[in-house]
Design a protein around this motif. Structure first.
Motif, PDB file in Angstrom:
ATOM      1  N   PRO A  27      46.618  37.545  48.487  1.00 19.77           N
ATOM      2  CA  PRO A  27      47.283  38.642  47.956  1.00 19.77           C
ATOM      3  C   PRO A  27      46.558  39.779  47.750  1.00 19.77           C
ATOM      4  CG  PRO A  27      48.149  36.379  47.312  1.00 19.77           C
ATOM      5  CD  PRO A  27      47.039  36.117  48.021  1.00 19.77           C
ATOM      6  N   ASN A  28      45.163  39.425  46.902  1.00 20.41           N
ATOM      7  CA  ASN A  28      44.595  40.580  46.745  1.00 20.41           C
ATOM      8  C   ASN A  28      44.153  41.500  47.554  1.00 20.41           C
ATOM      9  OD1 ASN A  28      44.427  39.292  44.035  1.00 20.41           O
ATOM     10  ND2 ASN A  28      42.293  38.372  44.300  1.00 20.41           N
ATOM     11  N   ASP A  29      44.045  41.055  48.866  1.00 19.03           N
ATOM     12  CA  ASP A  29      43.727  41.955  49.923  1.00 19.03           C
ATOM     13  C   ASP A  29      45.117  42.638  50.812  1.00 19.03           C
ATOM     14  OD1 ASP A  29      40.899  41.753  50.034  1.00 19.03           O
ATOM     15  OD2 ASP A  29      41.106  39.639  50.895  1.00 19.03           O
ATOM     16  N   THR A  30      46.129  41.697  50.587  1.00 15.74           N
ATOM     17  CA  THR A  30      47.440  42.464  51.082  1.00 15.74           C
ATOM     18  C   THR A  30      48.143  43.225  50.208  1.00 15.74           C
ATOM     19  OG1 THR A  30      48.904  40.472  50.412  1.00 15.74           O
ATOM     20  CG2 THR A  30      47.912  40.317  52.281  1.00 15.74           C
ATOM     21  N   ASP A  31      48.041  43.226  48.726  1.00 12.68           N
ATOM     22  CA  ASP A  31      48.570  43.902  47.844  1.00 12.68           C
ATOM     23  C   ASP A  31      48.026  45.349  48.005  1.00 12.68           C
ATOM     24  OD1 ASP A  31      50.831  42.149  47.434  1.00 12.68           O
ATOM     25  OD2 ASP A  31      49.761  41.546  45.342  1.00 12.68           O
TER      26      ASP A  31
END
Length: 108
Positions: free
Chosen positions: A70-74
């Motif tokens: 999620p840190n990369d997708t958000d």
């Protein structure tokens, strides 16, 4: 006979959900992937500027897998009209080609 030249990538929408990982497995249906094959996803914004690149997590002779946290997708904002290209690159003298492409949508 097709009315185009060159390879046309598969076109699919990539769906992201806020605070969730992107996970996907692409299986080959014909010949196995050679050892040393690489794969990545380039994410572009509306102005066709590269926002980020996600490397494949696992590549076997039969599948390419992605597990992007999620840190990369958000970082892809819901209001950004983003698009992606998913590439494969075989080892040796071959050049990368675009396997999948399309828009990115966000679901909350």
């Amino acid at each position: 006979m097709p009315n185009y030249l060159g390879y046309r990538p598969h076109r699919y929408t990539l769906v992201l959900t806020r605070a969730a990982a992107f996970t996907q497995r692409f299986e080959t249906s014909s010949s196995p992937l050679p050892e040393g094959t690489t794969s990545w996803i380039d994410i572009y914004n509306t102005d066709d500027e590269l926002l980020t690149t996600w490397q494949a997590t696992t590549i076997t002779s039969l599948a390419v897998e992605y597990l992007i946290g999620p840190n990369d997708t958000d970082i892809i904002d819901a209001h950004t009209r983003a698009a992606y290209n998913l590439y494969l690159n075989y080892p040796g003298t071959r050049l990368p080609y675009c396997w999948f492409r399309g828009p990115i949508t966000r679901e909350h």
